[in-house]
Design a protein around this motif. Structure first.
Motif, PDB file in Angstrom:
ATOM      1  N   GLU A 477      23.785   9.543 -53.806  1.00 23.05           N
ATOM      2  CA  GLU A 477      25.014   8.950 -53.276  1.00 23.05           C
ATOM      3  C   GLU A 477      24.690   7.571 -52.719  1.00 23.05           C
ATOM      4  O   GLU A 477      23.761   7.410 -51.923  1.00 23.05           O
ATOM      5  N   HIS A 478      25.476   6.595 -53.128  1.00 21.16           N
ATOM      6  CA  HIS A 478      25.266   5.216 -52.686  1.00 21.16           C
ATOM      7  C   HIS A 478      26.452   4.747 -51.845  1.00 21.16           C
ATOM      8  O   HIS A 478      27.605   5.004 -52.188  1.00 21.16           O
ATOM      9  N   THR A 479      26.146   4.045 -50.773  1.00 18.85           N
ATOM     10  CA  THR A 479      27.147   3.266 -50.046  1.00 18.85           C
ATOM     11  C   THR A 479      26.600   1.855 -49.958  1.00 18.85           C
ATOM     12  O   THR A 479      25.639   1.585 -49.221  1.00 18.85           O
ATOM     13  N   SER A 480      27.198   0.951 -50.730  1.00 14.80           N
ATOM     14  CA  SER A 480      26.707  -0.419 -50.846  1.00 14.80           C
ATOM     15  C   SER A 480      27.614  -1.351 -50.060  1.00 14.80           C
ATOM     16  O   SER A 480      28.832  -1.165 -50.013  1.00 14.80           O
ATOM     17  N   ILE A 541      19.797  10.874 -51.142  1.00 20.53           N
ATOM     18  CA  ILE A 541      19.249  11.538 -52.332  1.00 20.53           C
ATOM     19  C   ILE A 541      19.240  13.048 -52.123  1.00 20.53           C
ATOM     20  O   ILE A 541      18.596  13.550 -51.195  1.00 20.53           O
ATOM     21  N   ASP A 542      19.996  13.737 -52.982  1.00 16.95           N
ATOM     22  CA  ASP A 542      20.026  15.198 -52.961  1.00 16.95           C
ATOM     23  C   ASP A 542      20.418  15.745 -51.589  1.00 16.95           C
ATOM     24  O   ASP A 542      20.011  16.842 -51.204  1.00 16.95           O
ATOM     25  N   VAL A 546      17.411   9.874 -47.003  1.00 20.89           N
ATOM     26  CA  VAL A 546      18.256   8.699 -46.796  1.00 20.89           C
ATOM     27  C   VAL A 546      17.358   7.474 -46.782  1.00 20.89           C
ATOM     28  O   VAL A 546      16.356   7.417 -46.056  1.00 20.89           O
ATOM     29  N   VAL A 547      17.706   6.502 -47.621  1.00 17.52           N
ATOM     30  CA  VAL A 547      16.972   5.241 -47.683  1.00 17.52           C
ATOM     31  C   VAL A 547      17.941   4.114 -47.341  1.00 17.52           C
ATOM     32  O   VAL A 547      19.044   4.046 -47.891  1.00 17.52           O
ATOM     33  N   MET A 548      17.540   3.238 -46.423  1.00 19.24           N
ATOM     34  CA  MET A 548      18.359   2.095 -46.026  1.00 19.24           C
ATOM     35  C   MET A 548      17.604   0.813 -46.351  1.00 19.24           C
ATOM     36  O   MET A 548      16.462   0.623 -45.913  1.00 19.24           O
TER      37      MET A 548
END
Length: 807
Positions: A477-480, A541-542, A546-548
């Motif tokens: 899931e992306h929040t850009s 991811i899954d 969480v990657v920022m």
């Protein structure tokens, strides 16, 4: 505001059918503290009430009581056990609703929803831990799951707009954020930003005076004057002395710890403060507060919000305050007029425009401070009185007028793209007369003084454009976020100097003549511009990782003009790239460890001996932390350790006396622990601890190893609040203890002793409409001081009584 108290076990189950008896029993159970299973069975089916609207006027109170009244008035058969709702409060219901809308409004945020039971009857069911998508119903702008722009029940916020500029859960944010809620502000009776942040780890107010400046130290770095203040996410680039914040107008105060340039541009490395205003809600709510007590205080405040149209598309909020009072220090008043108006227009569910305006006038006197001798050092004449004033009554003044105008615009194009634009204009003027403290004579009684006056004018405009995209790719899931912001600022200052006679600080006699020169000693204007473009990616991811990631490019310039000399010059013209990266893992049990890296930059004026303009100072932080937020609970715990370094700090040029070089460095290494909990027993807690190992690590000025002024090595606090139920329902008590360790003055020549202060609160709700509160600060009248260029006594024991009426 109310605080969730939670359920308690061991209560009996009772069942009734008659509507009147049910309401009577519900009220009896509230007073006696005995749970009951309440069944309301009018004949009309719930389905027939879906579209029929009727007006409701139900006062705030226990959720079980409010539900019982609503079900009876709406003629809907409802059965539930009040034990499961024990301690949960409701704001009541005012306005026109269908039965379905009314139940959704009342149950929003409670963790419960309606459950069909057949034959037209209904009960309550517990919502699952995972978010549930509900069909959209326009009931209240603040209803439903907590919003980063909305109110928080209790002390533990779960979402924040500050760290990401997106409505992201705090548990998914890999950087430390502290949130002070409106409940905390009210219960602790915080009248300034300083007071509101007293129980926040790693944050130290500058001085004890909170009338003329919101100056702060965050994680060992002084952020005063470096544009650390934001209002609803928009930069509030005001000068240090262009006004102070009014906590009564705030829904929450959020502190982002560490470098924040990746989203906000130039800033000190310690962090920023974002204040979220009380915004319009469609549910009608009104309150008036009358306050009196400490230092002859008389204050009237009010907050009013609701819908202006039947469909709730247009809503408003008006918040205001009038204060007349004195302070602990002789001849220093504390008068304030404040007003704030906001209007929200929501023509569709996807588009929202909120207009905000406020105006504030402060009439007080600048507290210049007192000498070291007689406050934290020995004076042969004893200690200087805590109420001593070193100025001249009738001459000293500090009058500030400021106003702001802005808007928050949002439009959701579809399920993927949302555009937001925030704008803010700020205008302030300060008229300031004061006497400057000199030195004590040989007797350590007579204090030399000189006079000064100045006029400041501060105008700023900021505009922030944001395009957000939410999209998925497989299990990711992306929040850009892509943003472009602009800031324009102008600051004009005219200063005068003069003479004044010495003052006996142990037996003052006021009325001596004060002279000001007719010509100013300085008359300057500073103009600055900043343009920044930034991008950020929040990747989940899954449902676990969480990657920022984020990056920003800024172009900033500053120009100054000396009107007396007729000279204009560019003070800085810089560009900078800053970044941030973080990773976090979400466990099922509510734990979330994280690791992050962030950068900041801050332009500075001046040039080296060779004529080269100074480069911006640079900050970088590495932080490792652990958050805990259990599903379905109201607890938030954060532990973090960090290393924060500022480079390019100006220090003496030994080869060219009178000039400077950028070879200095300051470092803070620390640990913070913050716990906020609304516990099921009615006990609510705020606990914090901060260890700050701050020192100058590089310097040509002989200051290597010095600690930054006002930074304690250890600070800790604990606040506990308990709301009684049963026979003592309506009674609430609170108490807190704050400890600040030893600090240093600016010259690093004096060790300022540590201190510990106790605060208390006692409140009683006479009825759903009436609340009486007593707050006592510094209960045991601890005598303490903080020192920078001078010393400032902490406020002595003081009490206020507040009477609030809600309807």
């Amino acid at each position: 505001m109310t605080v969730y108290n939670g359920p308690r076990p061991g209560q009996a189950r009772i069942s009734v059918n008659n509507k009147s008896a049910a309401l009577a029993l519900a009220m009896t159970c509230s007073l006696a503290g005995i749970g009951a299973a309440i069944t309301l069975t009018p004949a009309t089916a719930f389905a027939q009430q879906n579209t029929a609207r009727q007006h409701f006027s139900i006062a705030a109170g226990k959720l079980s009581d409010v539900l019982a009244q609503f079900a009876a008035q709406a003629q809907v058969p409802l059965s539930f056990d009040p034990r499961v709702l024990f301690g949960i409060r409701s704001d009541g219901l005012q306005g026109s609703y269908t039965a379905r809308e009314g139940f959704q409004a009342l149950l929003s945020g409670s963790g419960y929803a309606l459950q069909p039971e057949g034959e037209g009857s209904y009960s309550l069911r517990r919502l699952p831990s995972d978010p549930v998508t509900l069909s959209p119903i326009r009931v209240d702008a603040g209803a439903g799951e907590e919003s980063a722009y909305g109110p928080v029940a209790g002390y533990a916020a779960r979402r924040s707009i500050t760290a990401t500029k997106m409505d992201i859960p705090l548990i998914e944010t890999p950087q430390s954020v502290s949130v002070v809620t409106a409940d905390q502000i009210e219960i602790q009776d915080a009248e300034s930003l300083h007071q509101a942040l007293l129980y926040t780890p790693g944050v130290v107010p500058m001085g004890s005076d909170n009338l003329i400046s919101d100056g702060l130290i965050i994680r060992g770095f002084n952020v005063t004057g470096s544009e650390p203040m934001y209002l609803n996410g928009s930069k509030l680039p005001r000068n240090t002395f262009s006004g102070v914040s009014e906590p009564y107008a705030m829904e929450r105060i959020e502190v982002l710890k560490g470098p924040a340039s990746v989203l906000y541009g130039n800033a000190a490395p310690g962090g920023i403060v974002n204040m979220v205003s009380k915004l319009p809600r469609t549910k009608t709510s009104r309150e008036l507060k009358v306050q009196g007590g400490r230092f002859d205080r008389k204050q009237l405040a009010g907050d009013f919000t609701g819908a202006l149209t039947e469909d709730g598309r247009l809503s408003y909020r008006v918040t205001g305050l009038l204060r007349r009072g004195d302070t602990m220090t002789d001849h220093i008043p504390d008068d304030r007029d404040f007003g704030q108006l906001s209007l929200r227009w929501q023509p569709t569910d996807d588009t929202s425009l909120t207009l905000l305006a406020n105006s504030q006038r402060n009439d007080t006197v600048y507290l210049y401070g007192l000498p070291l001798e007689g406050t934290v050092q020995h004076n042969v004449n004893g200690d200087i009185d805590r109420d001593r004033f070193i100025g001249e009554p009738g001459f000293d003044k500090f009058e500030t007028k400021n106003k702001s105008l802005g808007y928050l615009f949002s439009h959701r194009f579809n399920d993927t793209f949302t555009f937001r634009q925030n704008a803010l204009y700020f205008d302030a003027e300060t008229d300031w007369n004061y006497l400057i403290m000199g030195s004590l004579d040989a007797s350590q009684r007579m204090l030399s003084r000189t006079s000064a006056a100045r006029n400041d004018r501060n105008r700023t405009f900021t505009l922030d454009n944001q395009l957000q995209a939410k999209w998925s790719w497989g299990a990711v899931e992306h929040t850009s976020l892509l943003g472009l912001d602009y800031e324009q600022s102008q600051f004009k200052r005219t200063q005068y100097r003069g003479t004044a006679e010495a003052l006996d600080i142990f037996d003052p006699v006021y009325g001596s003549p004060v002279q000001l020169n007719g010509s100013p000693v300085s008359d300057t204007t500073e103009d600055s511009n900043q343009l920044g473009i930034y991008a950020q990616e929040h990747i989940k991811i899954d449902g676990r990782w969480v990657v920022m990631l984020g990056g920003r490019y800024d172009q900033v310039d500053g120009k100054g003009k000396d009107h007396l000399a007729g000279v204009s010059a560019t003070t800085y013209d810089d560009h900078a790239f800053t970044g941030r990266a973080g990773v976090l893992y979400l466990f099922d049990n509510g734990f979330a460890p994280y690791l992050s890296y962030s950068e900041s930059f801050e332009p500075i004026s001046g040039q080296s001996a060779g004529g080269q303009a100074f480069e911006p100072t640079e900050g970088e932080q590495t932080e490792i932390g652990l958050r805990y937020q259990p599903q379905g609970g109201f607890t938030s715990i954060t532990a973090s350790a960090y290393k924060l370094t500022q480079e390019n700090v100006v220090t003496s040029d030994l080869a060219n006396p009178g000039f400077s070089v950028q070879e200095g460095e300051v470092e803070s290494t620390g640990f913070e622990l913050e716990a906020r909990a609304n516990l099921s027993s009615g006990l609510n807690l705020i606990a914090s601890y901060a260890y700050i190992d701050n020192e100058v690590t590089k310097s040509n000025s002989g200051t290597k190893g010095n600690r930054t002024n006002g930074v304690p090595r250890n600070m800790a606090s604990l606040w506990a609040d308990y709301a009684f139920d049963g026979l003592l329902y309506g009674l609430g008590v609170g108490a807190g203890v704050r400890h600040i360790g030893e600090t240093r003055n600016i010259a690093n020549t004096v060790a300022v002793p540590s201190y510990t202060v106790v605060d208390t609160s006692l409140r009683y709700r006479l009825s759903p409409q009436w609340l009486v509160t007593l707050n006592i600060d510094n209960l045991f009248d601890e005598k303490y001081a903080t020192c920078s260029y001078a010393c400032f006594y902490g406020v002595k024991r003081s009490a206020t009584v507040t009477v609030k009426y809600q309807w």
